[in-house]
Design a protein around this motif. Structure first.
Motif, PDB file in Angstrom:
ATOM      1  N   TYR A  28       0.839  -1.212   0.000  1.00  0.00           N
ATOM      2  CA  TYR A  28       0.000   0.000   0.000  1.00  0.00           C
ATOM      3  C   TYR A  28       0.867   1.253   0.000  1.00  0.00           C
ATOM      4  O   TYR A  28       1.992   1.236   0.514  1.00  0.00           O
ATOM      5  N   TRP A  32      -1.608   4.827   3.831  1.00  0.00           N
ATOM      6  CA  TRP A  32      -2.883   4.198   3.470  1.00  0.00           C
ATOM      7  C   TRP A  32      -3.444   3.485   4.703  1.00  0.00           C
ATOM      8  O   TRP A  32      -2.695   2.887   5.467  1.00  0.00           O
ATOM      9  N   ALA A  46      -7.894   5.312   1.430  1.00  0.00           N
ATOM     10  CA  ALA A  46      -6.882   6.370   1.453  1.00  0.00           C
ATOM     11  C   ALA A  46      -6.979   7.222   2.707  1.00  0.00           C
ATOM     12  O   ALA A  46      -5.991   7.822   3.124  1.00  0.00           O
ATOM     13  N   ASP A  47      -8.171   7.314   3.292  1.00  0.00           N
ATOM     14  CA  ASP A  47      -8.311   8.136   4.504  1.00  0.00           C
ATOM     15  C   ASP A  47      -9.162   7.405   5.533  1.00  0.00           C
ATOM     16  O   ASP A  47      -9.948   6.505   5.207  1.00  0.00           O
TER      17      ASP A  47
END
Lengths: 81, 133
Positions: A28, A32, A46-47
């Motif tokens: 990743y 990530w 991603a968040d």
């Protein structure tokens, strides 16, 4: 879920994370967010908020799911005071 | 002083610097805590097990310490006056909570360097301040 099985599940997630840590950093992008449940990766995003919403939509309680960031070196030992 | 900026007189025995921290709860409300400011502490924050249960957004990696195991939890700091709204890894430990309380009963735990450096912090002879970067 009983306290013991929650504790067992938590232990499994943590053991799996420390076992996988280096592989996560390769798989990743740095930072990530990756979620572990029952000792396995079950989601990533991603968040953090996106991941949390996804876990809730899957019927998971995020507080029972281990969320780590790929490539982050979490300390294993600290000294307080 | 800018909105949200803190100027906190030292308190406790011995006197300690401290900051007020606002965390989001899992039910969408907010809790405010006074945390002893400890610049030598590498953990963003350490609170009691019970408090962590109210604010833990997800589980996080644990860490061992001279106070025993600190249980990781991802928490959301929500302090709009300081332009802070982000999740961080914090820790739960009743042993650390009790040590902070021993300095002053208002203290609900420790704020460490990773949290303090999200804003500007410092002090003089009378107060410890914490304000927007």
């Amino acid at each position: 879920m009983g306290a013991n099985s929650q504790s067992d599940g938590r232990r499994r997630n943590h053991d799996a994370y420390w076992r996988d840590k280096d592989r996560l950093a390769e798989r990743y992008p740095a930072g990530w967010f990756v979620a572990y449940d029952q000792g396995k990766v079950i989601a990533d995003a991603a968040d953090f908020e996106s991941l949390r919403r996804h876990l809730i939509s899957q019927g998971k309680d995020p507080a029972q799911v281990l969320v780590v960031e790929a490539g982050v070196d979490y300390p294993k030992e600290v000294v307080i005071f | 002083m800018a909105a949200g900026a803190q100027k906190n007189p030292y308190k406790g025995k011995p006197e300690r610097p401290w900051i007020r921290v606002r965390l989001a709860t899992t039910s969408g409300k907010f809790l405010e805590f006074e945390l002893l400011a400890d610049t030598g502490n590498p953990c963003a924050l350490i609170i009691s097990d019970a408090m962590m249960a109210s604010v833990k957004m997800a589980d996080a990696a644990d860490v061992t310490s001279n106070f025993g195991m600190l249980a990781g939890g991802r928490v959301r700091i929500a302090m709009p006056g300081l332009a802070l709204d982000r999740t961080v890894v914090g820790y739960a430990s009743d042993a650390v909570y009790q040590a902070a309380k021993a300095s002053h009963p208002d203290f609900a735990g420790l704020a460490g360097l990773p949290l303090l450096r999200m804003a500007k912090f410092g002090g003089d002879a009378d107060v410890f301040w914490f304000k927007q970067r």
